[in-house]
Design a protein around this motif. Sequence first.
Motif, PDB file in Angstrom:
ATOM      1  N   SER A   2       0.833  -1.195   0.000  1.00 40.81           N
ATOM      2  CA  SER A   2       0.000   0.000   0.000  1.00 40.81           C
ATOM      3  C   SER A   2       0.868   1.246   0.000  1.00 40.81           C
ATOM      4  O   SER A   2       1.963   1.247   0.562  1.00 40.81           O
ATOM      5  CB  SER A   2      -0.893   0.033   1.235  1.00 40.81           C
ATOM      6  N   PHE A   4       0.662   5.465   0.788  1.00 43.06           N
ATOM      7  CA  PHE A   4      -0.117   6.546   1.382  1.00 43.06           C
ATOM      8  C   PHE A   4       0.572   7.854   1.076  1.00 43.06           C
ATOM      9  O   PHE A   4       1.794   7.922   1.010  1.00 43.06           O
ATOM     10  CB  PHE A   4      -0.243   6.354   2.904  1.00 43.06           C
ATOM     11  N   THR A  28      -7.276  12.167  -4.696  1.00 41.58           N
ATOM     12  CA  THR A  28      -6.616  10.979  -4.163  1.00 41.58           C
ATOM     13  C   THR A  28      -7.616  10.205  -3.295  1.00 41.58           C
ATOM     14  O   THR A  28      -8.306  10.795  -2.478  1.00 41.58           O
ATOM     15  CB  THR A  28      -5.394  11.382  -3.303  1.00 41.58           C
ATOM     16  N   SER A  29      -7.677   8.920  -3.473  1.00 45.59           N
ATOM     17  CA  SER A  29      -8.600   8.091  -2.698  1.00 45.59           C
ATOM     18  C   SER A  29      -8.325   8.249  -1.208  1.00 45.59           C
ATOM     19  O   SER A  29      -7.175   8.287  -0.769  1.00 45.59           O
ATOM     20  CB  SER A  29      -8.403   6.631  -3.105  1.00 45.59           C
ATOM     21  N   GLU A  30      -9.391   8.353  -0.399  1.00 48.47           N
ATOM     22  CA  GLU A  30      -9.231   8.507   1.048  1.00 48.47           C
ATOM     23  C   GLU A  30      -8.441   7.360   1.657  1.00 48.47           C
ATOM     24  O   GLU A  30      -7.766   7.530   2.672  1.00 48.47           O
ATOM     25  CB  GLU A  30     -10.598   8.624   1.733  1.00 48.47           C
ATOM     26  N   THR A  31      -8.499   6.201   1.045  1.00 51.48           N
ATOM     27  CA  THR A  31      -7.750   5.060   1.576  1.00 51.48           C
ATOM     28  C   THR A  31      -6.242   5.236   1.397  1.00 51.48           C
ATOM     29  O   THR A  31      -5.464   4.522   2.027  1.00 51.48           O
ATOM     30  CB  THR A  31      -8.187   3.744   0.908  1.00 51.48           C
ATOM     31  N   HIS A  32      -5.837   6.142   0.528  1.00 48.78           N
ATOM     32  CA  HIS A  32      -4.418   6.365   0.257  1.00 48.78           C
ATOM     33  C   HIS A  32      -3.929   7.750   0.671  1.00 48.78           C
ATOM     34  O   HIS A  32      -2.783   8.107   0.442  1.00 48.78           O
ATOM     35  CB  HIS A  32      -4.131   6.148  -1.225  1.00 48.78           C
ATOM     36  N   ARG A  34      -3.087  10.394   3.582  1.00 48.22           N
ATOM     37  CA  ARG A  34      -2.818  10.482   5.016  1.00 48.22           C
ATOM     38  C   ARG A  34      -3.155  11.863   5.555  1.00 48.22           C
ATOM     39  O   ARG A  34      -3.756  11.991   6.611  1.00 48.22           O
ATOM     40  CB  ARG A  34      -1.353  10.145   5.279  1.00 48.22           C
TER      41      ARG A  34
END
Length: 84
Positions: A2, A4, A28-32, A34
């Motif tokens: 992964s 971030f 940017t995807s919230e999962t990536h 920080r």
Amino acid sequence: MSFFSSIHPTQKGSIIADIAAVHLAQSTSETHLRATWLCHDMLTVDTATGGACNQGGKTFAPEARGLGVEPKLDVLGEAIAVYQ
């Protein structure tokens, strides 16, 4: 694996750099993602009007077209290049 990202302008920063970073962060995807950081509140010279705002612990880009800021041409000075 992964990855971030922390997205923030470095060096001196400006409203224009901040808003470009905010637009990148919002895509940017919230999962990536920080964190994002705005520095323009700490600057003594404003290079544009408008810009990002913080609401409820999140940073949002303005809804105006383009970057959503109006450059202050008298502050920025003479253009070093013009592309048409």
